[in-house]
Design a protein around this motif. Structure first.
Motif, PDB file in Angstrom:
ATOM      1  N   ALA A 205       0.829  -1.216   0.000  1.00  0.00           N
ATOM      2  CA  ALA A 205       0.000   0.000   0.000  1.00  0.00           C
ATOM      3  C   ALA A 205       0.859   1.260   0.000  1.00  0.00           C
ATOM      4  O   ALA A 205       0.524   2.274  -0.636  1.00  0.00           O
ATOM      5  CB  ALA A 205      -0.930  -0.014   1.207  1.00  0.00           C
ATOM      6  N   GLU A 206       1.980   1.216   0.717  1.00  0.00           N
ATOM      7  CA  GLU A 206       2.878   2.371   0.729  1.00  0.00           C
ATOM      8  C   GLU A 206       3.440   2.632  -0.670  1.00  0.00           C
ATOM      9  O   GLU A 206       3.582   3.791  -1.095  1.00  0.00           O
ATOM     10  CB  GLU A 206       4.015   2.146   1.718  1.00  0.00           C
ATOM     11  N   SER A 207       3.747   1.563  -1.400  1.00  0.00           N
ATOM     12  CA  SER A 207       4.237   1.722  -2.774  1.00  0.00           C
ATOM     13  C   SER A 207       3.175   2.405  -3.644  1.00  0.00           C
ATOM     14  O   SER A 207       3.484   3.273  -4.461  1.00  0.00           O
ATOM     15  CB  SER A 207       4.583   0.356  -3.361  1.00  0.00           C
ATOM     16  N   ALA A 208       1.919   2.012  -3.450  1.00  0.00           N
ATOM     17  CA  ALA A 208       0.836   2.600  -4.233  1.00  0.00           C
ATOM     18  C   ALA A 208       0.684   4.092  -3.931  1.00  0.00           C
ATOM     19  O   ALA A 208       0.491   4.923  -4.834  1.00  0.00           O
ATOM     20  CB  ALA A 208      -0.472   1.858  -3.958  1.00  0.00           C
ATOM     21  N   LEU A 209       0.776   4.449  -2.637  1.00  0.00           N
ATOM     22  CA  LEU A 209       0.677   5.867  -2.256  1.00  0.00           C
ATOM     23  C   LEU A 209       1.832   6.662  -2.849  1.00  0.00           C
ATOM     24  O   LEU A 209       1.657   7.776  -3.351  1.00  0.00           O
ATOM     25  CB  LEU A 209       0.679   5.994  -0.733  1.00  0.00           C
ATOM     26  N   ARG A 210       3.030   6.105  -2.791  1.00  0.00           N
ATOM     27  CA  ARG A 210       4.203   6.794  -3.332  1.00  0.00           C
ATOM     28  C   ARG A 210       4.064   6.960  -4.850  1.00  0.00           C
ATOM     29  O   ARG A 210       4.403   8.002  -5.398  1.00  0.00           O
ATOM     30  CB  ARG A 210       5.455   5.995  -2.987  1.00  0.00           C
ATOM     31  N   LEU A 211       3.539   5.924  -5.509  1.00  0.00           N
ATOM     32  CA  LEU A 211       3.349   6.008  -6.950  1.00  0.00           C
ATOM     33  C   LEU A 211       2.319   7.072  -7.302  1.00  0.00           C
ATOM     34  O   LEU A 211       2.500   7.831  -8.271  1.00  0.00           O
ATOM     35  CB  LEU A 211       2.910   4.645  -7.487  1.00  0.00           C
ATOM     36  N   ASP A 212       1.246   7.162  -6.533  1.00  0.00           N
ATOM     37  CA  ASP A 212       0.249   8.225  -6.758  1.00  0.00           C
ATOM     38  C   ASP A 212       0.888   9.605  -6.611  1.00  0.00           C
ATOM     39  O   ASP A 212       0.594  10.533  -7.361  1.00  0.00           O
ATOM     40  CB  ASP A 212      -0.906   8.092  -5.761  1.00  0.00           C
ATOM     41  N   PHE A 213       1.768   9.742  -5.624  1.00  0.00           N
ATOM     42  CA  PHE A 213       2.452  11.022  -5.397  1.00  0.00           C
ATOM     43  C   PHE A 213       3.355  11.368  -6.583  1.00  0.00           C
ATOM     44  O   PHE A 213       3.354  12.510  -7.072  1.00  0.00           O
ATOM     45  CB  PHE A 213       3.270  10.930  -4.106  1.00  0.00           C
ATOM     46  N   VAL A 214       4.106  10.377  -7.063  1.00  0.00           N
ATOM     47  CA  VAL A 214       4.986  10.606  -8.213  1.00  0.00           C
ATOM     48  C   VAL A 214       4.165  11.004  -9.433  1.00  0.00           C
ATOM     49  O   VAL A 214       4.505  11.942 -10.162  1.00  0.00           O
ATOM     50  CB  VAL A 214       5.830   9.351  -8.513  1.00  0.00           C
ATOM     51  N   ARG A 215       3.074  10.284  -9.667  1.00  0.00           N
ATOM     52  CA  ARG A 215       2.232  10.591 -10.822  1.00  0.00           C
ATOM     53  C   ARG A 215       1.672  12.014 -10.734  1.00  0.00           C
ATOM     54  O   ARG A 215       1.648  12.756 -11.724  1.00  0.00           O
ATOM     55  CB  ARG A 215       1.073   9.590 -10.920  1.00  0.00           C
ATOM     56  N   THR A 216       1.233  12.406  -9.536  1.00  0.00           N
ATOM     57  CA  THR A 216       0.696  13.763  -9.360  1.00  0.00           C
ATOM     58  C   THR A 216       1.754  14.815  -9.671  1.00  0.00           C
ATOM     59  O   THR A 216       1.487  15.802 -10.375  1.00  0.00           O
ATOM     60  CB  THR A 216       0.184  13.957  -7.918  1.00  0.00           C
TER      61      THR A 216
END
Length: 305
Positions: A41-52
């Motif tokens: 889940a942390e990877s998913a949150l970090r990926l969302d942040f990078v995408r944003t």
């Protein structure tokens, strides 16, 4: 979760996620014995942040520094906002150029010229106007105070110019680059300061200029033909006022002087120059007065015929 599941969850491609992982932006939580990546889940949150951050236009190197705590988000966001504002200004100018080009069939040379005009910096705009006045004043004993006032009024596009201001700059550049307009102003300058004959009407002071605006304006609004008998009383009133203000007498010789001055000072381009400067610099609008003096010129010409 495996990389395919993360891709479905975030809407990013497997290839993009793998690339971000290889850069260390979104490290996997673990790997299977067969080498497949696993994310949490942390990877998913970090990926969302990078995408944003990518959608906001930040480059990957900057994002990496943010994630590694080598840069703080507030300062990066502020700098990036400034960069976007600069891009918006460029886009406004590009839009104005495209609108202007869409009005006719431009040549490749004209497209390039207008693009360079629109992208001129503030210093380049000042240099363009300075060179323009060099061509007008060179070799003429112009009053230094007058020349200083003229040169100090450089076009100053604001950081966030309106479409009207950008359009005005494009038109102003064409105007000051026109050799015929430069020659006109040079003749007017020589007439005023070089002893070459009247180029602007010195017989018209502030009071009589206001009177011309009011009386000739009323005549134009009423549709009075300058060559008609109805124009005669207006001409007589205005010429008498000019003569009184300058200590002269309303005689045929004086009327010929006024007519000569009006003949050489009713070109609409000088007035248009100042109207464009007012738009660019955010000054109060300058009303169009030249047609009123054209009416007076034609009416005076008719009375002398």
């Amino acid at each position: 979760m495996h990389i395919g599941e993360l891709a479905r969850r975030t809407g990013l491609s497997v290839k993009t996620i793998r690339y971000y992982s290889d850069l260390g932006l979104v490290p996997e939580a673990a790997r299977t014995r067969t080498g497949h990546r696993r994310y949490d889940a942390e990877s998913a949150l970090r990926l969302d942040f990078v995408r944003t951050l990518r959608e906001l236009g930040l480059d990957l190197a900057t994002i990496r520094r943010l994630l590694d705590r080598e840069a703080d988000l507030r300062s990066v966001a502020a700098r990036h906002a400034e960069a976007i504002e600069a891009q918006i200004r460029v886009l406004r100018v590009q839009r104005a150029v495209l609108r202007a080009l869409a009005k006719h069939e431009p040549t490749p040379q004209e497209v390039d010229r207008m693009n360079r005009i629109a992208r001129a910096t503030a210093e380049e705009r000042r240099r363009i106007i300075a060179e323009f006045f060099d061509s007008v004043f060179e070799g003429i004993p112009v009053d230094p105070e007058f020349e200083g006032r003229m040169r100090s009024a450089a076009p100053e596009l604001p950081d966030d110019p309106s479409d009207e201001q950008v359009d005005a700059w494009l038109e102003l550049h064409d105007l000051v680059s026109d050799p015929d307009f430069r020659a006109l102003l040079r003749r007017m300058t020589e007439g005023t300061f070089g002893g070459g004959g009247a180029a602007t009407p010195p017989i018209i002071g502030a009071r009589t200029a206001e009177l011309v605006t009011r009386r000739a304006g009323a005549a134009v609004t009423a549709g009075i033909d300058p060559a008609s008998p109805g124009a005669v009383p207006v001409v007589d009133e205005l010429i008498a006022a000019m003569a009184e203000e300058t200590g002269r007498t309303d005689l045929p010789e004086y009327r010929r002087e006024v007519l000569a001055a009006l003949e050489s000072s009713t070109d609409p381009r000088p007035e248009r120059y100042w109207q464009l400067m007012a738009i660019i610099n955010g000054w109060p609008p300058i009303p169009t007065q030249t047609p009123l003096f054209v009416w007076l010129r034609d009416a005076l010409r008719a009375t002398a015929a």
